[in-house]
Design a protein around this motif. Structure first.
Motif, mmCIF file in Angstrom:
data_model
loop_
_atom_site.group_PDB
_atom_site.id
_atom_site.type_symbol
_atom_site.label_atom_id
_atom_site.label_comp_id
_atom_site.label_asym_id
_atom_site.label_seq_id
_atom_site.Cartn_x
_atom_site.Cartn_y
_atom_site.Cartn_z
ATOM 1 N N ASN A 98 0.865 -1.284 -0.080
ATOM 2 C CA ASN A 98 0.092 0.069 0.295
ATOM 3 C C ASN A 98 0.634 1.394 0.134
ATOM 4 O OD1 ASN A 98 -2.233 -1.520 0.082
ATOM 5 N ND2 ASN A 98 -2.652 -0.917 1.837
ATOM 6 N N ILE A 109 -5.779 0.670 -4.537
ATOM 7 C CA ILE A 109 -6.046 0.319 -3.045
ATOM 8 C C ILE A 109 -6.820 -0.176 -2.294
ATOM 9 C CG2 ILE A 109 -5.076 1.414 -0.740
ATOM 10 C CD1 ILE A 109 -2.307 2.148 -2.318
ATOM 11 N N GLU A 115 -11.480 -5.053 6.840
ATOM 12 C CA GLU A 115 -11.763 -4.885 5.461
ATOM 13 C C GLU A 115 -13.714 -4.802 5.398
ATOM 14 O OE1 GLU A 115 -10.238 -6.303 2.240
ATOM 15 O OE2 GLU A 115 -8.020 -6.021 2.527
ATOM 16 N N ALA A 153 -8.605 1.344 3.986
ATOM 17 C CA ALA A 153 -7.094 1.566 3.629
ATOM 18 C C ALA A 153 -6.736 2.396 3.983
ATOM 19 C CB ALA A 153 -7.319 1.156 2.089
ATOM 20 N N ALA A 166 -9.024 -2.744 -3.831
ATOM 21 C CA ALA A 166 -8.665 -4.028 -3.356
ATOM 22 C C ALA A 166 -8.264 -4.340 -1.076
ATOM 23 C CB ALA A 166 -7.367 -4.139 -3.237
ATOM 24 N N HIS A 167 -8.732 -2.453 -0.297
ATOM 25 C CA HIS A 167 -8.623 -2.960 1.169
ATOM 26 C C HIS A 167 -10.018 -2.210 1.338
ATOM 27 C CE1 HIS A 167 -4.821 -4.765 0.928
ATOM 28 N NE2 HIS A 167 -4.084 -3.672 -0.232
#
Length: 198
Positions: free
Chosen positions: A5, A53, A138, A61, A56-57
């Motif tokens: 990240n 990012i 998450e 994040a 994905a997270h």
């Protein structure tokens, strides 16, 4: 936290709507980094890398910011997305320290199928929790497999991962499962048409 990240950031020296538009036109997102009694820093981060990012997270994040060679851990606090064009207009980033607990809204997802003949309503899509900033989940899953009519799941009844505690109202209703309205109770379209013709 790995460098997965890692996000390079540059300090913005121009402010206002015009400056923000220019920042976005250059492929960046205007962002403000604040917290821990530090002076807020106005930054620009690469729009594509930041969006990747978040995909994905999730919206909480954790970022490894590289600000002119200086590393800083930060959490995405809020993201403003254009309502029509769906690009990121602005982001607020919160300075965090390793081992620090933070409070954040985490998305709730339902898994499994409730019992046959039920109607499932999800009253809340997020749960406010507190956890180590680097171990914030998450998302939180709620298993509703086989749940019967009359089942109500409150925030306090949700099973949370180890190290995560509820920060919101434990009585808040998250999931409500009721008996589905019977199709037989509604007159068939053909019958209604016949009655109208008589």
């Amino acid at each position: 936290m790995s460098d997965a990240n890692l996000l390079e950031a540059t300090v913005r020296t121009e402010f206002g709507k015009g400056a923000a538009r220019r920042t976005r036109r250059d492929g960046n997102v205007p962002a403000v980094l604040y917290g821990h009694n530090e002076e807020p820093q106005h930054l620009a981060v690469d729009a594509k890398a930041f969006a990747a990012i978040l995909r994905a997270h999730g919206t909480n994040a954790i970022l490894n910011l590289d600000i002119a060679g200086k590393k800083q851990l930060a959490m995405t606090k809020s993201v403003v997305v254009h309502p029509l064009r769906r690009y990121i207009e602005h982001a607020d980033l919160l300075i965090i320290r390793r081992g620090e607990s933070v409070t954040a809204d985490v998305h709730v997802t339902l898994v499994g199928e409730a019992a046959s003949g039920t109607l499932v309503t999800q009253e809340a899509t997020v749960l406010s929790v507190e956890a180590d900033a680097l171990k914030l989940p998450e998302s939180i899953e709620i298993d509703i497999a086989g749940s019967e009519p009359g089942t109500q799941i409150t925030a306090g009844a949700v099973a949370l991962p180890a190290g995560v505690t509820l920060a919101g109202d434990p009585e808040a209703l998250i999931v409500n499962i009721i008996a589905a309205p019977a199709a037989a109770e509604e007159p068939a379209e053909g019958e209604a048409a016949e009655e109208a013709a008589e």
